[in-house]
Design an enzyme around this catalytic site. Structure first.
Site, PDB file in Angstrom:
ATOM      1  N   ASN A 107       0.807  -1.210  -0.041  1.00 33.79           N
ATOM      2  CA  ASN A 107       0.026  -0.152   0.236  1.00 33.79           C
ATOM      3  C   ASN A 107       1.187   0.950   0.252  1.00 33.79           C
ATOM      4  OD1 ASN A 107      -1.924   1.973   0.605  1.00 33.79           O
ATOM      5  ND2 ASN A 107      -1.888   1.186   2.201  1.00 33.79           N
ATOM      6  N   GLY A 142       2.637   2.398  10.831  1.00 36.45           N
ATOM      7  CA  GLY A 142       3.558   3.265  10.632  1.00 36.45           C
ATOM      8  C   GLY A 142       3.808   4.532  12.350  1.00 36.45           C
TER       9      GLY A 142
END
Ligand code: PGA
Length: 252
Positions: free
Chosen positions: A9, A174
Site C-alpha cells: 500500500n 506506521g
C-alpha cells in the site's frame, strides 16, 4: 493449502516520475514468487495507469487504495469501480484505518463499497483493526467482531470467495511497532472462527487473512509462519524495492 497474498500500500506517496522509478526497481529485484503467492501493488490513483502499463506481463497485480460506493455521477473527487477496472486494477483496499480515522469511513460505508467491488469483479482487501486504547481495555476481539459483522453484512458465500481480509492493529501502523506473531495469530484465528460462524468452516478455511502494521523484512517471516496469517499488507516497507522483495521472499 491457502494461497498467500502480499500487497504493498503506497499510501499518498510517489508522483509519476517516482512511480516509474519504484516500479522499475521492484521489477528488477523481486524474483518470481513461490507458487500460490500473489503480489499486489497499490499505488495512488494518479499512478495506476502508468503502473499498469509498466507491470504488463510481470508477476505483479494492480490494486487501488480506495473506491467510491457509487457507480458514477455527481460525486466530485471520487473514483468508481469502473474507472479502476479500466486501468487494470484487480484489487482494492477498503476500510483502511486511515480512511476510517481521517475520512470518517464507517463499517456501513465500507460494506457498501465491498458489495460494489465484488459485484463488479474487483477483489476487496477489507481492513479491520483495534486502537491501542481498545487493546488496553481488553476489547480487541469485540471491536474486530463488530467491524467484521459490519463490513461483511449482506455478502453471500459466493461473494466471500472473492474477499481478502486484513487485520491491521491501528497502533502498529506506521509506528514501527508490529503486533507480535502470537498477538496477530490470536486475532487472525478469531477472525477465521467468526467467518466460520457467519458462513461455514470450509469458506473460512479458504479465506486469505493478511496482517498489516509495521511489517518489515526482519519480522515478516515470523509473522507469516503463523497458521492463520496468509500474507501481509505492507505500508512503509513496500516503498523500498529491496525490503518489499525480502518480505515477499519470506513466505514459506
Ligand atoms: P505500515 O503500514 O507497514 O507502514 O505500518 C501498513 C498499512 O497501513 O497498510
Amino acid at each position: 493449502m491457502r494461497k498467500k497474498v502480499i500487497a504493498g500500500n503506497w499510501k499518498m506517496n510517489k508522483d509519476l516520475v517516482e512511480t516509474v522509478e519504484l516500479i522499475n526497481g521492484l521489477k528488477s529485484v523481486v524474483a518470481d514468487p513461490k507458487p500460490g503467492v500473489s503480489v499486489v501493488v497499490c499505488p495512488p490513483f494518479t499512478s495506476l495507469a502508468v503502473a499498469a502499463n509498466l507491470l504488463k506481463d510481470s508477476v505483479f497485480k494492480l490494486g487501488a487504495q480506495n473506491m467510491s460506493e457509487h457507480d458514477e455521477g455527481a460525486y466530485t473527487g471520487e473514483v468508481s469501480w469502473k474507472m479502476l477496472k479500466s486501468v487494470g486494477c484487480e484489487y482494492v483496499v477498503l476500510g483502511h484505518s486511515e480512511r476510517r480515522q481521517y475520512f470518517s469511513e464507517t463499517n456501513e460505508l465500507i460494506n457498501q463499497k465491498a458489495k460494489k467491488a465484488v459485484a463488479n469483479g474487483l477483489i476487496p482487501i477489507l481492513c479491520v483493526g483495534e486502537t491501542l486504547e481498545e487493546r488496553e481495555k481488553g476489547i480487541t476481539e469485540q471491536v474486530i467482531s463488530a467491524q467484521i459483522r459490519g463490513v461483511l453484512s449482506g455478502l453471500l458465500s459466493s461473494d466471500m470467495e472473492r474477499v481478502i481480509m486484513a487485520y491491521e492493529p491501528v497502533w502498529a501502523i506506521g509506528t514501527g511497532r508490529n503486533a507480535t506473531p502470537v498477538q496477530a495469530q490470536q486475532v487472525h484465528q478469531h477472525i477465521r472462527k467468526l467467518v466460520a460462524q457467519l458462513y461455514s468452516w470450509s469458506l473460512a478455511e479458504g479465506l486469505v487473512i493478511q496482517y498489516g502494521g509495521s511489517v518489515k523484512p526482519d519480522n515478516a517471516s515470523d509473522l507469516l509462519a503463523q497458521n492463520d496469517i496468509d500474507g501481509a499488507l505492507v505500508g512503509g516497507a513496500c516503498l523500498k524495492p529491496d525490503s518489499f522483495a525480502q518480505i515477499i521472499g519470506s513466505v514459506r
